[in-house]
Design a protein around this motif. Structure first.
Motif, short mmCIF file in Angstrom:
data_model
loop_
_atom_site.label_atom_id
_atom_site.label_comp_id
_atom_site.label_asym_id
_atom_site.label_seq_id
_atom_site.Cartn_x
_atom_site.Cartn_y
_atom_site.Cartn_z
N ILE A 41 -6.18 -9.53 11.07
CA ILE A 41 -6.26 -8.78 9.95
C ILE A 41 -5.09 -9.16 8.92
N GLU A 71 -3.35 4.27 4.43
CA GLU A 71 -3.72 3.26 5.28
C GLU A 71 -2.82 2.12 5.11
N ARG A 111 0.89 -1.23 0.19
CA ARG A 111 0.06 -0.08 -0.01
C ARG A 111 0.74 1.36 0.02
N PRO A 114 -11.23 0.05 5.55
CA PRO A 114 -10.36 1.05 5.71
C PRO A 114 -11.14 2.26 6.19
N GLN A 174 -6.09 -12.32 7.11
CA GLN A 174 -7.17 -12.15 6.45
C GLN A 174 -6.77 -11.59 4.89
N ARG A 175 -5.88 -10.65 4.89
CA ARG A 175 -5.50 -9.95 3.70
C ARG A 175 -4.53 -11.17 3.03
N LYS A 223 -5.08 -8.58 17.20
CA LYS A 223 -5.99 -8.26 16.08
C LYS A 223 -5.45 -8.25 14.58
N TYR A 251 -17.06 -9.62 10.41
CA TYR A 251 -16.18 -10.11 9.23
C TYR A 251 -15.34 -8.52 8.82
N ILE A 299 -13.20 -6.51 9.83
CA ILE A 299 -12.34 -5.94 10.86
C ILE A 299 -11.45 -5.23 10.00
N ASP A 300 -11.19 -5.18 8.93
CA ASP A 300 -10.04 -4.73 8.07
C ASP A 300 -10.55 -3.54 7.25
N ARG A 343 -14.49 -2.95 16.10
CA ARG A 343 -13.90 -3.97 15.51
C ARG A 343 -13.48 -5.13 16.32
#
Lengths: 309, 178
Positions: free
Chosen positions: A214, A201, A49, B123, A217-218, A210, B118, B120-121, B112
């Protein structure tokens, strides 16, 4: 001549004691393994990013009241700078740096932000003999200049070469490093200035646990975009700042050879023996010395008594 | 009695209205209904706002590319389709309706923490704008420089120490040269 302890039993006892003392601290060191504060905060840096706008550098400079830079923060020629064959690094005037990496086979450059990674079990902290460093429950590794003696052991201990010394103040030793904006922001639950400034971001602030979720998940949902690894999840026992990348981490300047356990673990067992050495060894060797010289002493004593007779 | 009658009438009208307005599968908000330009300035501090030419962008991109599942055609992203294949049009399509402008605040983070959540991410607003715009601009050759879209304000010049706040020969150079 009658002795209560023979030389042989004395040495046997001494050896047994040494062995016991060497074996015992090992159990102790295992129990002392620290896995980090459960609610510690962190930042997930996503290299896919980052566009290299240097907003984080500018925000950090402003927040931490650091000296004026040589070039404005919107000057991108800094990415071409090389110092002693190395890309830019953090120093006493800048707690964070963004560097550009031209990865072969990739049509665009990648950018990587560097700052203190705020280790779960920091090597700087454990190496400091005056306890100038503290790992706070919020996740920050902070530094107290009042007790620092300027020995710079932390600079050698850090696996990421982050703490730097303020050479411009020789009589008032001071280490300069990112403190996660602890005093002004983190303490109140707010994100550090760099995170707030990032337009993309690329920096995600949250509880460390957390952030791992995350990150996973990405990777799971866009597997073609990411390397299947979160740098900092396990490196040096885990760090509060972690990274995602689209290319192998060594291609964007990460040290992929750092151990997966805290640096402390390599010296913990040794350090556990130090008090034993300091307490048992003087007595032990004094005993050896006395036994070795006992004959001479007895001889001298006998001669003295003969003379007296 | 009058109020009850009124209530009944309203309910009836709403029921009929919602049936008429119910999104038919495949049907979408007409691009012609969309605004010509959108002024994006709710966050502007270091940079001025952006006069976003919405009409121009509707010609080069499809609605879902920016609006995800809230308007336009059918959702195609395999990650979104799992839940949003039939979720239909949203009442509102503005970015800030879903993307928080106070991302990373205590409230935002605690929301979050919900283990059943779901997204949680998702932006924040600033991240949503830039990730959406810059990522596409990089692929399509659109403008990607900061000031190509919005000019820097004086507050920006101060933080970036540029323009009239740029370091001079005498003030700069405190850098130790490592």
């Amino acid at each position: 001549m009658k002795t209560t302890v023979s030389r042989r039993t004395f040495i046997k006892g001494g050896l047994a004691g040494t062995v016991a003392a060497t074996v015992l601290p090992e159990k102790k060191s295992q129990a002392a393994t620290f896995e980090g504060y459960p609610d510690g905060m962190g930042v997930l840096v996503d290299l896919t990013r980052c566009v290299g706008c240097r907003s984080c550098e500018a925000a950090c400079n402003e927040e931490q009241k650091l000296p004026q830079p040589e070039k404005p923060f919107d000057d991108f020629s800094v990415f071409d700078e090389m110092h002693h064959g190395q890309k830019r690094r953090t120093d006493e005037t800048r707690y964070t740096i963004v560097n550009r990496y031209d990865v072969p086979g990739l049509d665009h450059p990648l950018f990587r932000k560097i700052q203190c990674n705020h280790c779960q079990e920091p090597a700087c902290l454990t190496s400091c003999f005056v306890n100038a460093y503290t790992k706070t429950p919020e996740g920050a590794v902070i530094y107290n200049p009042k007790v620092c003696v300027g020995c710079r052991t932390c600079m050698i201990a850090c696996p990421f070469y982050i703490p730097t010394f303020k050479y411009s103040s020789a009589f008032n030793p001071r280490i300069m490093k990112c403190i996660f904006c602890y005093d002004t922001r983190l303490k109140e639950g707010r994100p550090p200035a760099c995170v707030e400034a990032c337009p993309q971001e690329a920096l995600t602030f949250g509880k460390r646990n957390k952030l791992i979720e995350i990150g996973r998940q990405r990777i799971r949902e866009t597997p073609d975009k990411y390397e299947d690894h979160i740098y900092g999840e396990h490196e040096v026992g885990g760090t509060a700042w972690m990274y995602l990348s689209s290319v192998p981490f060594d291609q964007v300047g990460f040290d992929t050879h750092v151990p997966k356990e805290p640096i402390l673990n390599y010296v913990k067992d040794f350090l556990g023996i130090v008090p034993m050495v300091l307490t048992i060894w003087p007595a032990l060797f004094a005993g050896f010395h006395l036994l070795a010289t006992r004959k001479d002493w007895l001889k001298n004593k006998n001669e003295d008594t003969h003379e007296e007779e | 009695m009058r109020t009850r009658k009124k209530l009944l009438r309203t309910t009836l009208a709403l029921a009929i209205g919602s049936v008429l307005l119910w999104p038919q599968p495949g049907s979408a908000m007409e691009a012609a209904d969309a605004p010509e330009t959108v002024e994006i300035n709710s966050l502007s501090r270091l940079y001025s706002g952006v006069d976003f030419n919405h009409a121009m962008h509707t010609e080069i991109a499809t609605c879902v590319q920016c609006h995800h599942h809230t308007t336009g055609g059918e959702v195609t992203d395999p990650n979104c389709i799992r839940c949003h294949a039939k979720s239909g049009e949203s009442d509102t399509v503005s970015c800030q309706e879903c993307h928080s402008s106070d991302r990373f605040s205590k409230e935002d983070l605690s929301k979050r923490d919900n283990p059943a959540l779901y997204h949680i991410d998702k932006p924040g607003l600033k991240g949503a704008y830039h990730l959406n715009c810059v990522t596409c601009h990089q692929k399509t050759g659109g403008p990607t420089g900061c000031q190509d879209c919005h000019t820097m304000t004086e507050a920006g010049e101060k933080m970036f120490q540029t323009g009239k706040y740029a370091p001079t020969e005498t003030t700069g150079g405190e850098h130790s040269g490592h």
